[in-house]
Design an enzyme around this catalytic site. Structure first.
Site, short mmCIF file in Angstrom:
data_model
loop_
_atom_site.label_atom_id
_atom_site.label_comp_id
_atom_site.label_asym_id
_atom_site.label_seq_id
_atom_site.Cartn_x
_atom_site.Cartn_y
_atom_site.Cartn_z
N GLY A 20 0.71 -1.07 -0.01
CA GLY A 20 -0.03 -0.11 -0.14
C GLY A 20 0.92 1.31 -0.01
N GLY A 25 4.73 8.14 -0.14
CA GLY A 25 5.67 6.97 -0.33
C GLY A 25 5.08 5.60 -0.67
CB ILE A 27 4.23 0.14 2.38
CG1 ILE A 27 3.88 1.49 3.06
CG2 ILE A 27 4.81 -0.71 3.61
CD1 ILE A 27 5.26 2.23 3.52
CE LYS A 42 6.30 6.16 4.42
NZ LYS A 42 5.79 6.64 5.60
CG ASP A 133 -1.95 10.42 9.33
OD1 ASP A 133 -3.39 11.10 9.49
OD2 ASP A 133 -1.53 9.90 8.50
#
Length: 394
Positions: A20, A25, A27, A42, A133
């Site tokens: 994902g 960036g 993964i 990543k 986040d």
């Protein structure tokens, strides 16, 4: 374990699947060739200057969290003339995946999750780091424990021995669905904002939705303002079936001042129900309904044409996870650039990233329907294809 790898990456890791996207960036799931151990990687292109610097800052944050339980652990990092990347430990399903598989979670599970989230934020904040986040995709389950991941938007709130000063008009940073009211206003964030986001997250996991989930607006700032006003008017105590601990929690965190240190022990005890206070909590996920109906099972009956139609509507609907999206970071450019200008960079060793690619690549396409459910469509390329280059994968 070393934080830098002197060997060329082509001799060290093989890319397997694209898992994902983070706050920025991509993964990837990778395998260490010498041991067969599975990790996550990543990486961003060096040509993406802002994203590269964000990745370097995330590596810096991960260095500060090295050896601390409950957080992503940095294995190694590096760069070549095309990419900058780091390798980290691969953990389990995130809480959004858990919610989809298990459906509505019961009160005991929600309170247990809340307890573990408070413990993680207490540890994170003790390292002078705020996450900025908090959302279900950034909590993963591993060995019956929650782990906090994705520090791409994280920041040190103590600098030169002093707490950050309160500032306005910085731009929204985070994910609007779970962001604090102050974050939506564009104010400087602190420890209280991480905690407020945890409250919205727990309510979402219990109810399966939030009142502002499907707010639509042509302009992102208008959307942020609408969500902000709904959160200001939101009274969780009026929801009959909501665990009473959650309104009490929200009342406490919303009273916190900008630079005030939260009483983490008090918050943790809010989520405890007759448990041994000295025992480290383990996550036991229980559903409110005995019969499990995974949404993924219904996907088999969906025709390809319907899937494509749903994918076209994706841009019109809210995307609460993964990359720098309309709702995540697009409005925060000025603030992020300013922070990056001030942020101290780190030096990475030059590594060759001629990754050996597998013959089969899994591509995960996210499809969001009007009922805000996420389905995963797995399309496998033909196994007789030649290995593809890292450039093609980007």
């Amino acid at each position: 374990m070393k934080c830098y790898d002197n060997k060329p990456a082509s001799q060290s890791y093989q890319f397997l699947d694209k898992l994902g996207e983070g706050s920025f960036g991509y993964i990837w799931k990778v395998k260490q060739i010498s041991t067969g151990q599975i990790y996550a990687c990543k990486l961003v292109k060096n040509s993406m200057k802002k994203e590269k610097t964000l990745l370097q800052r995330e590596i810096k944050i991960l260095h500060l969290l090295k050896g601390k339980k409950g957080f992503t652990q940095l294995i190694t990092s590096g760069q070549d003339h095309k990419n900058t990347y780091f390798i980290m430990n691969l953990l389990g399903d995130n809480l959004e995946q858990v919610r989809i598989k298990c459906g509505k979670l019961d009160t005991t599970t929600i309170l247990n999750m809340g307890q573990q989230m408070i413990l993680l934020l207490k540890e994170l904040h003790s390292s002078n780091i705020i996450h900025r986040d908090i959302k279900p995709e950034n909590f993963v389950v591993h060995q019956e424990k929650l782990h906090l991941i994705d520090f791409g938007l994280s920041k040190l709130f103590i600098q030169d021995g002093k707490h950050l000063e309160f500032r306005e008009n910085k731009g929204m940073i985070g994910t609007a669905r779970y962001a604090s009211i102050n974050a939506l206003k564009g104010n400087e964030q602190s420890r209280r904002d991480d905690l407020e986001s945890v409250g919205y997250l727990l309510i979402y996991l219990f109810m399966g939705t939030l009142p502002w989930n499907n707010i639509m607006a042509e302009d992102k700032n208008i959307k942020y303002y609408k969500i902000q006003r709904m959160k200001e008017a939101f009274k969780p105590e009026t929801y009959i079936n909501l665990p009473p601990e959650l309104p009490k929690y929200m009342e406490y965190v919303k009273r916190l001042k900008f630079d005030q240190k939260p009483d983490y022990d008090c918050l943790e005890n809010m989520f405890k129900k007759g448990e041994d206070f000295n025992r480290s909590p383990k996550l036991q996920i229980q559903q409110s309904h005995l019969q499990i109906k995974s949404n993924l099972l219904h996907l088999k009956s969906v025709e390809r044409a319907q899937c494509l139609t749903s994918r076209k509507s994706l841009n019109q609907l809210e995307n609460t996870s993964r990359r720098i999206t309309f709702e995540d970071l697009s409005s925060a450019g000025a603030d992020i650039i300013e922070e990056l200008d001030k942020d101290e960079g780190i030096t990475l060793k030059n590594l060759s990233v001629g990754i050996k690619q597998p013959q089969v690549i899994n591509r995960i396409n996210k499809v969001r329907t009007g009922s805000d459910q996420i389905f995963e469509i797995e399309n496998k390329l033909k196994s007789n294809q030649l290995p593809i280059s890292l450039k093609q994968l980007e």
